[in-house]
Design a protein around this motif. Structure first.
Motif, PDB file in Angstrom:
ATOM      1  N   PHE A 129     127.346   1.383  41.523  1.00 23.12           N
ATOM      2  CA  PHE A 129     127.648   2.166  42.068  1.00 23.12           C
ATOM      3  C   PHE A 129     129.307   1.755  43.658  1.00 23.12           C
ATOM      4  O   PHE A 129     130.376   2.059  42.831  1.00 23.12           O
ATOM      5  CB  PHE A 129     127.589   3.347  42.180  1.00 23.12           C
ATOM      6  N   ASP A 130     128.608   1.511  43.873  1.00 23.88           N
ATOM      7  CA  ASP A 130     128.687   1.216  45.120  1.00 23.88           C
ATOM      8  C   ASP A 130     130.578   0.430  45.021  1.00 23.88           C
ATOM      9  O   ASP A 130     131.018   0.621  45.961  1.00 23.88           O
ATOM     10  CB  ASP A 130     128.099   0.901  46.578  1.00 23.88           C
ATOM     11  N   GLY A 131     129.799  -1.098  44.681  1.00 19.13           N
ATOM     12  CA  GLY A 131     130.763  -2.120  44.804  1.00 19.13           C
ATOM     13  C   GLY A 131     131.918  -1.872  43.234  1.00 19.13           C
ATOM     14  O   GLY A 131     133.300  -1.566  43.848  1.00 19.13           O
ATOM     15  N   VAL A 132     131.991  -0.836  42.313  1.00 27.93           N
ATOM     16  CA  VAL A 132     132.636  -0.818  41.368  1.00 27.93           C
ATOM     17  C   VAL A 132     133.781   0.698  42.299  1.00 27.93           C
ATOM     18  O   VAL A 132     135.291   0.340  42.473  1.00 27.93           O
ATOM     19  CB  VAL A 132     132.106   0.366  40.559  1.00 27.93           C
ATOM     20  N   ARG A 133     133.255   1.484  43.073  1.00 31.59           N
ATOM     21  CA  ARG A 133     133.751   2.189  43.994  1.00 31.59           C
ATOM     22  C   ARG A 133     134.497   1.581  44.679  1.00 31.59           C
ATOM     23  O   ARG A 133     135.850   2.230  45.131  1.00 31.59           O
ATOM     24  CB  ARG A 133     133.034   3.392  44.667  1.00 31.59           C
ATOM     25  N   ASP A 134     134.044   0.553  46.147  1.00 27.57           N
ATOM     26  CA  ASP A 134     134.660  -0.001  46.765  1.00 27.57           C
ATOM     27  C   ASP A 134     135.610  -0.186  45.969  1.00 27.57           C
ATOM     28  O   ASP A 134     137.296  -0.123  47.003  1.00 27.57           O
ATOM     29  CB  ASP A 134     133.925  -0.948  47.618  1.00 27.57           C
ATOM     30  N   ASN A 189     137.346   4.622  35.606  1.00 29.16           N
ATOM     31  CA  ASN A 189     136.697   4.499  34.177  1.00 29.16           C
ATOM     32  C   ASN A 189     135.622   4.225  34.175  1.00 29.16           C
ATOM     33  O   ASN A 189     134.568   4.382  33.929  1.00 29.16           O
ATOM     34  CB  ASN A 189     137.228   3.808  32.272  1.00 29.16           C
ATOM     35  N   LEU A 190     135.807   2.830  34.736  1.00 28.80           N
ATOM     36  CA  LEU A 190     134.601   1.797  34.752  1.00 28.80           C
ATOM     37  C   LEU A 190     133.699   3.213  36.309  1.00 28.80           C
ATOM     38  O   LEU A 190     132.168   3.248  36.283  1.00 28.80           O
ATOM     39  CB  LEU A 190     134.815   0.663  35.994  1.00 28.80           C
ATOM     40  N   TYR A 191     134.241   3.394  37.422  1.00 27.17           N
ATOM     41  CA  TYR A 191     133.808   3.949  37.904  1.00 27.17           C
ATOM     42  C   TYR A 191     133.107   5.240  38.137  1.00 27.17           C
ATOM     43  O   TYR A 191     132.463   6.007  38.341  1.00 27.17           O
ATOM     44  CB  TYR A 191     134.654   4.139  39.566  1.00 27.17           C
ATOM     45  N   LEU A 192     133.863   6.368  37.029  1.00 32.41           N
ATOM     46  CA  LEU A 192     133.198   7.046  36.704  1.00 32.41           C
ATOM     47  C   LEU A 192     132.138   7.430  35.956  1.00 32.41           C
ATOM     48  O   LEU A 192     131.521   7.386  35.862  1.00 32.41           O
ATOM     49  CB  LEU A 192     134.719   7.482  36.014  1.00 32.41           C
ATOM     50  N   GLU A 194     130.127   5.042  36.147  1.00 25.27           N
ATOM     51  CA  GLU A 194     129.153   4.639  37.147  1.00 25.27           C
ATOM     52  C   GLU A 194     128.729   6.037  38.338  1.00 25.27           C
ATOM     53  O   GLU A 194     127.508   6.498  38.520  1.00 25.27           O
ATOM     54  CB  GLU A 194     128.845   3.667  38.427  1.00 25.27           C
ATOM     55  N   ARG A 195     129.572   6.848  38.370  1.00 29.08           N
ATOM     56  CA  ARG A 195     129.559   7.803  38.817  1.00 29.08           C
ATOM     57  C   ARG A 195     128.516   8.594  38.289  1.00 29.08           C
ATOM     58  O   ARG A 195     127.312   9.737  39.473  1.00 29.08           O
ATOM     59  CB  ARG A 195     130.840   8.600  39.488  1.00 29.08           C
ATOM     60  N   ALA A 196     128.466   8.626  37.022  1.00 30.79           N
ATOM     61  CA  ALA A 196     128.061   9.532  36.269  1.00 30.79           C
ATOM     62  C   ALA A 196     126.195   9.685  36.151  1.00 30.79           C
ATOM     63  O   ALA A 196     125.432  10.475  36.008  1.00 30.79           O
ATOM     64  CB  ALA A 196     128.425   9.601  34.677  1.00 30.79           C
ATOM     65  N   ARG A 197     125.745   8.390  36.293  1.00 27.63           N
ATOM     66  CA  ARG A 197     125.168   8.126  36.787  1.00 27.63           C
ATOM     67  C   ARG A 197     123.833   8.179  37.683  1.00 27.63           C
ATOM     68  O   ARG A 197     123.360   7.663  38.389  1.00 27.63           O
ATOM     69  CB  ARG A 197     124.166   6.546  36.862  1.00 27.63           C
ATOM     70  N   LEU A 198     124.731   8.844  38.836  1.00 25.83           N
ATOM     71  CA  LEU A 198     124.317   9.300  40.139  1.00 25.83           C
ATOM     72  C   LEU A 198     123.337  10.279  39.941  1.00 25.83           C
ATOM     73  O   LEU A 198     123.609  11.443  39.119  1.00 25.83           O
ATOM     74  CB  LEU A 198     125.416  10.043  41.255  1.00 25.83           C
ATOM     75  N   GLU A 199     122.115  10.478  40.214  1.00 30.30           N
ATOM     76  CA  GLU A 199     120.863  11.374  40.705  1.00 30.30           C
ATOM     77  C   GLU A 199     121.413  12.866  41.101  1.00 30.30           C
ATOM     78  O   GLU A 199     121.252  13.331  41.007  1.00 30.30           O
ATOM     79  CB  GLU A 199     119.433  10.458  41.549  1.00 30.30           C
ATOM     80  N   PHE A 208     136.525  10.563  43.980  1.00 29.62           N
ATOM     81  CA  PHE A 208     134.992   9.500  44.865  1.00 29.62           C
ATOM     82  C   PHE A 208     134.050  10.708  45.737  1.00 29.62           C
ATOM     83  O   PHE A 208     134.498  11.763  46.634  1.00 29.62           O
ATOM     84  CB  PHE A 208     135.972   8.800  46.502  1.00 29.62           C
ATOM     85  N   LEU A 209     132.962   9.778  45.875  1.00 27.83           N
ATOM     86  CA  LEU A 209     132.248  10.140  46.253  1.00 27.83           C
ATOM     87  C   LEU A 209     130.798   9.002  46.956  1.00 27.83           C
ATOM     88  O   LEU A 209     130.899   7.771  46.642  1.00 27.83           O
ATOM     89  CB  LEU A 209     130.678  10.736  45.628  1.00 27.83           C
ATOM     90  N   MET A 210     130.381   9.526  48.049  1.00 26.52           N
ATOM     91  CA  MET A 210     129.349   8.876  48.243  1.00 26.52           C
ATOM     92  C   MET A 210     127.750   8.374  47.069  1.00 26.52           C
ATOM     93  O   MET A 210     127.708   9.323  47.126  1.00 26.52           O
ATOM     94  CB  MET A 210     128.530   8.480  49.630  1.00 26.52           C
ATOM     95  N   LEU A 211     127.404   7.480  47.523  1.00 22.51           N
ATOM     96  CA  LEU A 211     126.009   7.548  46.484  1.00 22.51           C
ATOM     97  C   LEU A 211     125.201   7.784  46.979  1.00 22.51           C
ATOM     98  O   LEU A 211     123.860   8.951  45.521  1.00 22.51           O
ATOM     99  CB  LEU A 211     125.105   6.117  47.116  1.00 22.51           C
ATOM    100  N   LYS A 212     125.081   8.746  47.914  1.00 22.43           N
ATOM    101  CA  LYS A 212     124.521  10.729  47.932  1.00 22.43           C
ATOM    102  C   LYS A 212     125.156  11.077  47.233  1.00 22.43           C
ATOM    103  O   LYS A 212     124.969  12.348  47.489  1.00 22.43           O
ATOM    104  CB  LYS A 212     124.258  10.760  49.312  1.00 22.43           C
ATOM    105  N   GLY A 213     125.871  11.260  47.331  1.00 21.38           N
ATOM    106  CA  GLY A 213     126.595  12.583  45.768  1.00 21.38           C
ATOM    107  C   GLY A 213     127.632  13.419  46.937  1.00 21.38           C
ATOM    108  O   GLY A 213     128.023  14.467  46.357  1.00 21.38           O
ATOM    109  N   VAL A 214     128.004  12.488  48.079  1.00 20.11           N
ATOM    110  CA  VAL A 214     128.767  13.877  48.987  1.00 20.11           C
ATOM    111  C   VAL A 214     130.278  13.013  48.512  1.00 20.11           C
ATOM    112  O   VAL A 214     130.111  11.994  48.916  1.00 20.11           O
ATOM    113  CB  VAL A 214     128.286  14.218  50.531  1.00 20.11           C
ATOM    114  N   LYS A 215     131.727  13.675  49.031  1.00 16.56           N
ATOM    115  CA  LYS A 215     132.330  13.205  49.272  1.00 16.56           C
ATOM    116  C   LYS A 215     132.892  12.162  50.274  1.00 16.56           C
ATOM    117  O   LYS A 215     132.157  12.814  51.378  1.00 16.56           O
ATOM    118  CB  LYS A 215     133.622  14.429  49.407  1.00 16.56           C
ATOM    119  N   LEU A 216     133.918  11.491  50.710  1.00 26.92           N
ATOM    120  CA  LEU A 216     134.133  10.581  51.521  1.00 26.92           C
ATOM    121  C   LEU A 216     134.483  11.294  53.009  1.00 26.92           C
ATOM    122  O   LEU A 216     134.661  12.213  52.708  1.00 26.92           O
ATOM    123  CB  LEU A 216     134.872   9.426  50.277  1.00 26.92           C
TER     124      LEU A 216
END
Length: 297
Positions: A129-134, A189-192, A194-199, A208-216
């Motif tokens: 998730f982090d790599g795709v988002r960055d 689309n790739l990011y979305l 990965e985003r959908a898989r966040l716990e 855009f979110l951090m890994l913890k599911g909160v905004k940047l």
């Protein structure tokens, strides 16, 4: 004190300034008021004359506050006194004949096309998730020229990948529609996915979110840009704003007209956009020097 609160409301509600900008203005006023109180036993800003303001300027310079910072604080005062004139609390601004302190021109050096190519095409981003988002963040900065705050506050509803467009809410709540390149749409689309898989997602409205599911936040985005560009560039400043600067410079270098760049950047006047033309001129000079037969090799 009441006039400061009224000024704060005016900036926020009528001028649509951001909270960050409003706080900066108000803090400057309180800073000046504290100076008056400590040195002249005076805190009524409506009764101030230029002599007192001049003393404040001298005090700041003596305390090694840079000329640009002094100018910014005086700009806050100017806006406040314009407001007092508007609501008829004073008849003349004490800053009517003030001249700003001279400041050295700071050259904003954009990244080169080669550096951007390295960051986007040579660096191996993780498939997480982090790599795709960055990578998407870097690509969006470079291909749209949006501001850091605009990127952070992008909502899910602002991005239309079917039409390759992006709605941005800029300064003073001005909206603009920006095109997205197909290659960026693919990354989005790739990011979305990965985003959908966040716990867990707390700030679901934000794109855009951090890994913890909160905004940047501001510092997090700055660290992303600084980290990846430190691998390919030795430039001192590596920030989201330099990427915005790079976007404008590369467009101008490749033939875009100034007015189109102005619209893409969301500037209210051409004067703001013209700061980017010096790099375009430097490129033209190089091309001219290399190509003209009269130039001595």
């Amino acid at each position: 004190m009441n006039n400061i609160k009224a000024f704060q409301d005016y900036l926020q509600l009528e001028k649509n300034y951001s909270i960050h900008t409003v706080n900066a203005y108000v803090n400057d006023l309180f800073f000046f008021q504290e100076f008056l109180k400590s040195n002249f036993d005076q805190e009524n800003l409506e009764l101030v004359n230029y002599s007192l303001i001049r003393s404040w300027i001298v005090s700041m310079v003596d305390n090694s506050i840079s000329n640009s910072s002094v100018n910014r604080k005086i700009s806050s005062l100017k806006s406040f006194y314009k407001f007092l004139l508007k609501i008829k609390q004073i008849e003349t601004s004490p800053l009517l004949k003030h001249k700003s302190l001279k400041t050295p021109k700071i050259l904003q050096i954009p990244f080169s096309e080669k550096e951007l190519d390295k960051v986007l095409n040579s660096i191996k981003y993780s498939d997480s998730f982090d790599g795709v988002r960055d990578k998407l963040i870097i690509d969006l900065f470079y291909t749209t020229g949006i501001r850091r705050a605009e990127l952070i506050n992008l909502k899910m509803q602002n991005i239309n990948l079917a039409t390759n467009t992006l709605k941005v809410l800029g300064k003073r709540n001005k909206e603009r529609i920006l095109p997205i390149l197909p290659i960026v749409t693919q990354q989005a689309n790739l990011y979305l996915s990965e985003r959908a898989r966040l716990e867990r997602i707390n700030d679901d409205d934000f794109f855009f979110l951090m890994l913890k599911g909160v905004k940047l936040n501001d510092s997090f985005v700055y660290r992303i840009i600084n980290y990846y560009f430190s691998n390919v560039s030795e430039k001192v400043k590596k920030s989201p704003h330099i990427l915005r600067h790079t976007f404008a410079t590369h467009l101008l270098n490749n033939g875009a007209d100034l007015n189109s760049v102005k619209e893409l950047l969301g500037h209210s006047s051409l004067a703001s956009t013209q700061v980017y033309t010096h790099n375009s001129l430097a490129e033209l000079k190089k091309i001219y020097g290399d190509a003209h037969p009269r130039n001595q090799k």
